[in-house]
Design a protein around this motif. Structure first.
Motif, PDB file in Angstrom:
ATOM      1  N   LEU A  38     -35.394 -28.075  25.622  1.00 46.20           N
ATOM      2  CA  LEU A  38     -34.042 -28.589  25.855  1.00 46.20           C
ATOM      3  C   LEU A  38     -33.204 -27.574  26.636  1.00 46.20           C
ATOM      4  O   LEU A  38     -32.411 -27.938  27.506  1.00 46.20           O
ATOM      5  N   GLU A  42     -31.161 -27.977  30.163  1.00 41.52           N
ATOM      6  CA  GLU A  42     -29.756 -27.569  30.317  1.00 41.52           C
ATOM      7  C   GLU A  42     -29.576 -26.577  31.457  1.00 41.52           C
ATOM      8  O   GLU A  42     -28.595 -26.636  32.192  1.00 41.52           O
ATOM      9  N   MET A  45     -29.641 -28.416  34.640  1.00 41.18           N
ATOM     10  CA  MET A  45     -28.347 -29.106  34.809  1.00 41.18           C
ATOM     11  C   MET A  45     -27.268 -28.125  35.262  1.00 41.18           C
ATOM     12  O   MET A  45     -26.429 -28.437  36.110  1.00 41.18           O
TER      13      MET A  45
ATOM     14  N   LYS B 124     -25.158 -35.713  28.071  1.00 41.47           N
ATOM     15  CA  LYS B 124     -25.005 -34.570  28.987  1.00 41.47           C
ATOM     16  C   LYS B 124     -23.736 -33.780  28.686  1.00 41.47           C
ATOM     17  O   LYS B 124     -23.777 -32.561  28.513  1.00 41.47           O
ATOM     18  N   MET B 127     -23.866 -32.109  25.271  1.00 43.57           N
ATOM     19  CA  MET B 127     -24.690 -30.885  25.264  1.00 43.57           C
ATOM     20  C   MET B 127     -23.849 -29.703  25.728  1.00 43.57           C
ATOM     21  O   MET B 127     -23.931 -28.622  25.156  1.00 43.57           O
ATOM     22  N   ARG B 128     -23.078 -29.918  26.752  1.00 46.27           N
ATOM     23  CA  ARG B 128     -22.250 -28.834  27.285  1.00 46.27           C
ATOM     24  C   ARG B 128     -21.237 -28.372  26.255  1.00 46.27           C
ATOM     25  O   ARG B 128     -20.971 -27.193  26.119  1.00 46.27           O
ATOM     26  N   ARG B 130     -21.514 -28.755  23.064  1.00 42.52           N
ATOM     27  CA  ARG B 130     -22.170 -28.449  21.788  1.00 42.52           C
ATOM     28  C   ARG B 130     -21.562 -29.245  20.638  1.00 42.52           C
ATOM     29  O   ARG B 130     -21.443 -28.769  19.517  1.00 42.52           O
ATOM     30  N   VAL B 170     -31.547 -33.482  20.122  1.00 41.06           N
ATOM     31  CA  VAL B 170     -30.252 -32.821  20.335  1.00 41.06           C
ATOM     32  C   VAL B 170     -29.585 -32.313  19.057  1.00 41.06           C
ATOM     33  O   VAL B 170     -28.442 -31.850  19.104  1.00 41.06           O
ATOM     34  N   SER B 172     -29.988 -29.626  17.473  1.00 38.18           N
ATOM     35  CA  SER B 172     -29.626 -28.204  17.548  1.00 38.18           C
ATOM     36  C   SER B 172     -28.335 -27.972  18.324  1.00 38.18           C
ATOM     37  O   SER B 172     -27.808 -26.877  18.333  1.00 38.18           O
ATOM     38  N   ARG B 173     -27.843 -29.004  18.977  1.00 36.13           N
ATOM     39  CA  ARG B 173     -26.597 -28.864  19.749  1.00 36.13           C
ATOM     40  C   ARG B 173     -25.406 -29.494  19.029  1.00 36.13           C
ATOM     41  O   ARG B 173     -24.392 -29.808  19.635  1.00 36.13           O
TER      42      ARG B 173
END
Lengths: 79, 245
Positions: A38, A42, A45, B124, B127-128, B130, B170, B172-173
């Protein structure tokens, strides 16, 4: 160090939370810098965003080390 | 508890009964909501009722380009997207042997494929940051099956498997991915049933009544909250005891 290399290094340090001295050209994201799959998505990205380029999946798979990323992005910039 | 002040949420299918109630519930906890749907009038009515912290986004979820544009539009309108609620759903009921390809396709396209595209786009930004919450409204029939709903049940069961897979990727985020599975809820979809049909349905519900859309909204609020931070890959069944899973 080229401007591209410096920007790549900065992104890698920020994203993976690793020591700057570990981020050498031959450092493999997964084996040497502790990234998981993952993380590598990232990173790609983040590179796309920083350099305003698109990195297709098959190209992303070839970017395994810091040096791979720098040379890929340098080629893109030259193109 | 369950304070959503400062959070932003996109609710699809908000022109319907359950979607509207979900948007109301999230908004009542302080969230800014983007409501999307096909019926502009219903969306405008809901927006008027909510007053502030609301954005109306129309989208046709059976159209790929319209779906792809929705998350970026929500992020643009609200600055970011913290909570995605995949609520939009359609039915094209038919017995298996009579089911047409287009009935199958229409249901899978809106209920499952559009959700996939929205989740892929929304994750997306999450993720950024978190942080993120994805909640999909499924159905009890995704677990139990239901005669005449092979396509619908497949789409809802598909959402569950898809949500679990993304949840694993995801977690872990600090992004959780869950489902809320309503049983029989009072909406336009169940209003068409006659008294006799309703009566026979209620014999299968220990609670002895239909659920309300607000009761689904509450379940979504819980899963969208900070407090539900350790709950992921789950389906919360809200069905009056109709199926205890």
């Amino acid at each position: 160090m080229s401007d591209i290399a410096a920007r790549v290094k900065k992104i890698v340090i920020e994203h993976l939370g690793v020591e700057p001295e570990k981020v050498i050209e031959s450092a493999n994201f997964i084996d040497d810098l502790g990234a998981d799959s993952l993380d590598t998505v990232e990173l790609v990205m983040a590179f796309e965003e920083e350099f305003s380029v698109e990195i297709p999946d098959d190209a992303a798979e070839t970017i395994r080390t810091v040096g791979d990323a720098v040379s890929f992005l340098e080629k893109k910039a030259a193109a | 508890m369950f304070d959503l002040s400062g959070k932003t949420a996109l609710v699809t299918g908000a022109s319907g009964g359950i979607g509207g109630a979900v948007a109301r519930a999230l908004h009542a906890q302080g969230a800014t909501v983007a409501i999307s749907g096909t019926r502009r009038e219903a969306l405008d009515g809901l927006a008027g009722e909510l007053g502030e912290r609301v954005h109306v986004l129309t989208a046709n979820l059976s159209d790929k380009d319209s779906v792809e544009a929705l998350v970026p539009a929500a992020e643009k309108a609200m600055g970011q997207l913290d909570v995605l609620v995949n609520n939009a759903g359609v039915t094209r009921d038919n017995l298996f042997m009579r089911m047409k390809d287009d009935e199958w396709d229409a249901v899978i396209r809106v209920n499952l494929e559009a959700s996939f595209r929205l989740m892929r786009a929304a994750v997306k930004g999450m993720m950024r940051k978190r942080w993120g919450r994805i909640v999909s409204v499924t159905s009890v029939v995704g677990t139990t099956g239901n005669a005449g709903q092979g396509n619908y049940a497949a789409s809802k069961a598909g959402l569950v498997g898809m949500s679990k897979s993304l949840a694993a990727e995801v977690a872990s985020r600090n992004i959780t991915v869950n489902c809320v599975a309503p049983g029989f809820i009072e909406t336009a979809m169940t209003d068409v049933l006659n008294e006799k049909q309703k009566e026979s349905i209620l014999t299968t519900v220990p609670m002895g009544r239909l659920g309300t859309a607000a009761e689904i909204g509450t379940a979504v609020v819980y899963l969208a909250s900070q407090e539900a931070s350790y709950v992921t890959g789950q389906t919360l069944h809200v069905n009056g005891g109709m199926a205890m899973i």
